[in-house]
Design an enzyme around this catalytic site. Sequence first.
Site: not given
Ligand code: FMN
Length: 337
Positions: A111, A115, A175, A177-178, A217, A246
């Site tokens: 992704n 934000f 993140s 992506n920022t 985080k 993350n």
């Molecule tokens: C579509 C998507 C959007 C995410 N948006 C955020 C976010 O806004 N803030 C954040 O701290 N992590 C965000 N994450 C990261 C997740 O909270 C998590 O840390 C990361 O995906 C690893 O866990 P997972 O493998 O169980 O998905 C996002 C992940 C995905 C897949």
Amino acid sequence: MMCYALIRKILFCLAPERAHDFTLKALRLAQKWRLTGFLSSPVSSPVKVMGLEFPNFVGLAAGLDKNGEYIDALSTLGFGFIEVGTVTPRPQPGNVSPRLFRLVEQKAIINRMGFNNKGVEYLVGCLKKTKYKGVLGINIGKNKDTPIEKAVDDYLYSMRLVIPFASYITINVSSPNTENLRQLQHGELLQSLLRALKAEQAEFFDKTNKYVPLVVKISPDLTPDELEQMCAIFVAEKIEGVIATNTTLSRDGVESSPLAVETGGLSGKPVRKRSTETVKQLHMILGNKIPIIGCGGISSAEDAAEKMAAGASLVQVYTGLIYQGPSLIREICQTSK
Ligand SMILES: Cc1cc2nc3c(=O)[nH]c(=O)nc-3n(C[C@H](O)[C@H](O)[C@H](O)COP(=O)(O)O)c2cc1C
């Protein structure tokens, strides 16, 4: 779960972001019509971490409910805690679509949402309406157009507004992506950010007698040296928790997918080992000084157990939920009992 396998087949026919919106809206509708009754008894396996009582150790990771619009609906799935956000002071659209990609064979997601959110005031409006009484984390970040030297102002602004509603606050500095956000994980930028937020936490405590833990985080892409330096700052600034991790910028394990070239953070199965390694290293450095929330690639009870064995006190799931369905939460809790 057989039934979810069928639902997933249908959902995966939709573009990822549409499937995401559709699922959350359908869940909210089901909850309003009281069709989620059979789901709604969270597995009771209480734990106390950061001074908070969690009904069980499995939480929802940030990013699924960025604006806090679905808290009541999500609470019917049996989570021990829910984290909403990332929210920024001002609303922002995020990156242009497509920005969310399913790598089905690898049980992964890339992704680059960036934000996208409706801003902290909107989130607060939703928090005022929710009936949820469980543990709620609120994850805050900075707006895309806020220069990195001014980032602290963004975090402070959101923190002041959300703190009355939060069980804990997550400071998202990881993140991918920022642009430049991850610079906040290091040195003087990290230290001054945490110091300012800790002062705000203390001020709120003095006024209200409510202590709201601060959790940072972090990324799974840090070197051991970088982790070491960060931990020294976490200890010095008395941070109450760390979420590891993350998404990753690495493409290990997805090389064969044509989608591997897409920019963004990779989550799901391919990040599991990397996240667990980060938890392990953190635990080696921190011992029991600061609790760790393990997150990244958990898609079974064994994966959750791996994070706990590495030193986590709680876990969070996101991508595993998309691929396995909500029965994952129960499976993890029951197996660990
Ligand atoms: C579509 C998507 C959007 C995410 N948006 C955020 C976010 O806004 N803030 C954040 O701290 N992590 C965000 N994450 C990261 C997740 O909270 C998590 O840390 C990361 O995906 C690893 O866990 P997972 O493998 O169980 O998905 C996002 C992940 C995905 C897949």
